[in-house]
Design a protein around this motif. Structure first.
Motif, PDB file in Angstrom:
ATOM      1  N   GLU A  96     -27.360 -68.783 -28.770  1.00  0.00           N
ATOM      2  CA  GLU A  96     -27.139 -67.385 -28.923  1.00  0.00           C
ATOM      3  C   GLU A  96     -27.722 -66.645 -30.272  1.00  0.00           C
ATOM      4  O   GLU A  96     -27.932 -65.589 -30.477  1.00  0.00           O
ATOM      5  CB  GLU A  96     -25.509 -67.517 -29.129  1.00  0.00           C
ATOM      6  CG  GLU A  96     -24.804 -67.569 -27.861  1.00  0.00           C
ATOM      7  CD  GLU A  96     -23.160 -67.597 -27.927  1.00  0.00           C
ATOM      8  OE1 GLU A  96     -22.475 -67.117 -26.782  1.00  0.00           O
ATOM      9  OE2 GLU A  96     -22.783 -67.899 -28.869  1.00  0.00           O
TER      10      GLU A  96
ATOM     11  N   VAL B 204     -31.390 -66.069 -29.458  1.00  0.00           N
ATOM     12  CA  VAL B 204     -31.840 -65.253 -28.230  1.00  0.00           C
ATOM     13  C   VAL B 204     -32.197 -63.684 -29.005  1.00  0.00           C
ATOM     14  O   VAL B 204     -33.254 -63.143 -28.622  1.00  0.00           O
ATOM     15  CB  VAL B 204     -30.583 -64.914 -27.481  1.00  0.00           C
ATOM     16  CG1 VAL B 204     -30.659 -63.490 -26.698  1.00  0.00           C
ATOM     17  CG2 VAL B 204     -30.536 -66.056 -26.473  1.00  0.00           C
TER      18      VAL B 204
ATOM     19  N   GLU C 294     -35.143 -63.718 -18.968  1.00  0.00           N
ATOM     20  CA  GLU C 294     -34.103 -64.187 -19.924  1.00  0.00           C
ATOM     21  C   GLU C 294     -33.404 -65.459 -19.726  1.00  0.00           C
ATOM     22  O   GLU C 294     -33.278 -66.158 -20.553  1.00  0.00           O
ATOM     23  CB  GLU C 294     -32.920 -63.052 -19.863  1.00  0.00           C
ATOM     24  CG  GLU C 294     -33.351 -61.825 -20.457  1.00  0.00           C
ATOM     25  CD  GLU C 294     -32.221 -60.781 -20.795  1.00  0.00           C
ATOM     26  OE1 GLU C 294     -30.930 -61.179 -20.154  1.00  0.00           O
ATOM     27  OE2 GLU C 294     -32.434 -59.555 -21.236  1.00  0.00           O
TER      28      GLU C 294
ATOM     29  N   ARG D 251     -35.736 -68.067 -20.666  1.00  0.00           N
ATOM     30  CA  ARG D 251     -36.017 -68.224 -22.009  1.00  0.00           C
ATOM     31  C   ARG D 251     -34.760 -69.074 -22.651  1.00  0.00           C
ATOM     32  O   ARG D 251     -34.652 -69.928 -23.517  1.00  0.00           O
ATOM     33  CB  ARG D 251     -35.720 -66.877 -22.630  1.00  0.00           C
ATOM     34  CG  ARG D 251     -35.792 -67.018 -24.133  1.00  0.00           C
ATOM     35  CD  ARG D 251     -35.409 -65.527 -24.703  1.00  0.00           C
ATOM     36  NE  ARG D 251     -34.027 -65.143 -24.254  1.00  0.00           N
ATOM     37  CZ  ARG D 251     -33.389 -63.881 -24.171  1.00  0.00           C
ATOM     38  NH1 ARG D 251     -33.971 -63.049 -25.007  1.00  0.00           N
ATOM     39  NH2 ARG D 251     -32.290 -63.720 -23.853  1.00  0.00           N
ATOM     40  N   ASN D 252     -33.469 -68.640 -22.173  1.00  0.00           N
ATOM     41  CA  ASN D 252     -32.292 -69.354 -22.572  1.00  0.00           C
ATOM     42  C   ASN D 252     -32.076 -70.871 -22.506  1.00  0.00           C
ATOM     43  O   ASN D 252     -31.791 -71.481 -23.257  1.00  0.00           O
ATOM     44  CB  ASN D 252     -30.974 -68.643 -22.006  1.00  0.00           C
ATOM     45  CG  ASN D 252     -30.620 -67.122 -22.457  1.00  0.00           C
ATOM     46  OD1 ASN D 252     -31.525 -66.798 -23.294  1.00  0.00           O
ATOM     47  ND2 ASN D 252     -29.929 -66.509 -21.708  1.00  0.00           N
TER      48      ASN D 252
ATOM     49  N   LEU E 293     -23.767 -65.843 -22.428  1.00  0.00           N
ATOM     50  CA  LEU E 293     -24.879 -66.604 -21.784  1.00  0.00           C
ATOM     51  C   LEU E 293     -24.495 -67.293 -20.580  1.00  0.00           C
ATOM     52  O   LEU E 293     -23.326 -67.613 -20.300  1.00  0.00           O
ATOM     53  CB  LEU E 293     -25.321 -67.924 -22.753  1.00  0.00           C
ATOM     54  CG  LEU E 293     -25.899 -67.627 -23.934  1.00  0.00           C
ATOM     55  CD1 LEU E 293     -26.165 -68.926 -24.697  1.00  0.00           C
ATOM     56  CD2 LEU E 293     -27.239 -66.760 -23.996  1.00  0.00           C
TER      57      LEU E 293
END
Length: 612
Positions: free
Chosen positions: A20, A23, A32, A35-36, A92
């Motif tokens: 978090e 990000v 996204e 990426r997370n 998330l």
């Protein structure tokens, strides 16, 4: 709550908190979730979990290490199985295994094309301009498993590239076998410049068989040839073209005629006419090694003749351990051999690449065949004390690459050169994929994306070639930037990478890259040195069989050019299909194929200089 449950929950909360926090620092226009998950992988690496993995295994629970494509989901399921039902709130979303498989499969098929047959790994073949003399070779490559044809823009020119692409497209249509075209930008490769030239006799080297008997070498006598030269054909065999002017001899020559001559060393030799190809060209063979210059007289029944237009060749420059090799920072100064008063000297391209070179920096030439340590740095030259070869001499050759792993080249040399920008319109028009060579940082991808958008080619696949130390150190950010492309992949370019990072680190580094690509659901290409001995010599080394088999961990495997390329494609196709029962149904690489992924300390061992 058990101690194991508490530790897993604590690990999960720390990973989520770190993701978090990161990000906002790494925004993407798409991708996204990937990426997370990549950020979760990096967060997980900071925590020692060996003992946790053992405890999970004893309880029959999932391994975190074997769940790279869906890390947070796996941690949640482990906690659920341990009785933890209340998780801290987070915005998330956790990718499920099904979602991860779907994202990976879609992204791989978009970037590299759909695969034909039973393999999970595509075969990429580097094309050679000499293939233009063998029109059927493209059919053989496609029939035997090539799905991607690679053209390296560091070699040849657009006319050659277009002819090769046309050959691929014609074979595609004829055989109904699809094939993608991949073109590598040349990039800012630092190379040795031109040497002094001198006229030398042409040497037609005739090999011997195991019994010591001479074999034959074939070549051509040609009335219209612009020069006399000796070269290697696409089959790897020596061949030659001798430019002549005796038209009368061509009128009277017949198949089977002998042409007698004495070579430069006054040795009697014979050319035998095998075929009169046309009114100006005939095929001949010679069965003994010969040295020929413009003074050698050839005798045919129709009269005497000599050859012409032997172009000067680079002077011979050799070095051994302990020698000094001087690198001139003026590219216009030609290379020369050592004299009584000065060491051998050679010019370099891209002098600005040497701005940060300091004494004791390592320098590698010709893929490490020659290497040494910087002895002194002057305004106009750099002296390198040769450490390798340790025994005997090594020949220094024009145009060979130079690696400066300690000298912060990326601070002064952009990844995309002026030549690359000139080549991009051709690539955008003809290719399905473009590779960015010597990428260093995310900004290199941003520059490329803007140029592709300007050319209305933003749907082309972009492949980031990881071949420098700086690229590996910035890999996570490069991959996150890559998610902004519609189609993106990573290539592990092991040739330069092993020189930049050291051979002792290559195994860990390539596994780390594979792991990160798995976590980010980004397709990866395994490149450089695959079946190299088979491709060049016709006989595979035992070790490269294993290496090629490991290519199943990647989405594509790249073969370099060589005379036995068809044999290499056939063998690679069999190797990539064997054992597929272990990974069937898995469109992304399984984590258990990645030994040693969670060794975060090995990066610290890489020789890194602090930025000034």
């Amino acid at each position: 709550m058990t101690d194991l449950a508490s530790r897993i929950q604590s690990l999960y909360e720390q990973v989520v908190t770190e993701v978090e926090r990161a990000v906002a620092q790494y925004p993407v226009r798409q991708g996204e979730k990937s990426r997370n998950n990549l950020l979760a992988y990096h967060a997980l690496q900071k925590h020692p979990i060996n003992d946790l993995e053992m405890l999970l295994k004893e309880r029959g629970l999932s391994s975190v290490r074997e769940s790279l494509p869906h890390i947070m989901y796996t941690l949640q399921k482990i906690m659920e199985n341990l009785g933890v039902h209340f998780l801290p709130p987070s915005h998330l979303s956790a990718l499920s295994p099904f979602e991860a498989r779907l994202i990976s499969r879609i992204r791989t098929d978009l970037a590299l094309g759909n695969i034909v047959g039973g393999r999970h790994t595509r075969i990429m073949v580097t094309l050679d301009s000499r293939m233009l003399d063998q029109p059927s070779i493209m059919d053989h490559l496609l029939i035997n498993g090539m799905e991607i044809a690679r053209i390296n823009c560091a070699h040849d020119h657009p006319d050659i590239w277009e002819s090769l692409i046309q050959m691929v497209r014609e074979s595609e249509q004829r055989l109904h076998i699809p094939c993608k075209i991949y073109m590598d930008l040349a990039g800012p490769k630092v190379r040795l410049g031109a040497f002094h030239k001198e006229k030398k006799p042409l040497k037609i080297q005739v090999p011997t068989d195991l019994s010591g008997k001479w074999k034959e070498v074939s070549g051509f006598l040609d009335l219209s040839a612009p020069e006399s030269k000796v070269m290697k054909g696409i089959d790897g065999q020596n061949t030659f073209v001798l430019a002549v002017r005796n038209k009368d001899m061509f009128k009277e020559a017949q198949k089977g005629d002998d042409i007698f001559f004495r070579d430069v060393k006054n040795r009697p030799r014979t050319l035998k006419i095998d075929e009169c190809v046309s009114h100006s060209r005939m095929k001949v063979t010679v069965d003994q090694t010969s040295l020929i210059d413009e003074h050698v007289v050839f005798q045919h029944k129709a009269g005497k003749f000599s050859i012409h237009s032997i172009n000067p060749s680079p002077v011979d420059i050799k070095v051994k351990r302990g020698d000094i090799l001087r690198l001139y920072l003026n590219e216009a100064r030609p290379g020369h051999a050592a004299t009584e008063h000065e060491p051998a000297g050679v010019p370099v391209t891209l002098p600005k690449a040497f701005q940060n070179v300091l004494p004791d920096d390592r320098i590698f030439i010709d893929d490490g065949k020659i290497n040494g340590i910087v002895h002194q740095v002057q305004k106009d030259f750099i002296d390198v004390k040769i450490h390798f070869p340790t025994i005997g001499y090594a020949k220094v050759k024009e145009g060979k690459g130079i690696n400066l792993p300690d000298s912060l080249v990326d601070l002064n040399v952009p990844a995309i050169t002026e030549k690359d920008f000139q080549d991009l319109p051709f690539i955008a028009k003809h290719a399905d994929m473009v590779g960015i060579s010597f990428v260093h940082r995310p900004n290199d991808l941003i520059k490329l994306r803007k140029e592709l958008e300007h050319l209305s080619a933003d749907n082309i696949t972009v492949i980031a070639k990881i071949e420098t130390k700086s690229a590996f150190q910035h890999l996570a950010r490069i991959m996150i930037e890559g998610l902004n492309f519609q189609r993106f992949a990573v290539m592990i370019a092991r040739g330069d990478l092993v020189i930049e990072t050291g051979p002792e680190h290559l195994s860990h580094i390539q596994d780390e890259i594979l792991a990160m690509c798995t976590a980010a659901h980004i397709p990866v290409i395994w490149a450089t040195g695959i079946l190299e001995r088979l491709t060049k010599k016709g006989i595979p080394a035992r070790s490269e069989i294993t290496d090629a088999s490991y290519g199943k961990r990647a989405d594509a495997v790249m073969l370099n050019k060589g005379p036995y390329i068809i044999q290499s494609v056939k063998l690679l196709d069999r190797l990539l299909q064997s054992g597929d029962e272990f990974i069937s149904g898995s469109p992304y690489r399984q984590a258990w194929h990645q030994p040693g992924l969670f060794i975060p300390s090995f990066r610290k061992k890489l020789p890194v200089r602090q930025h000034m």
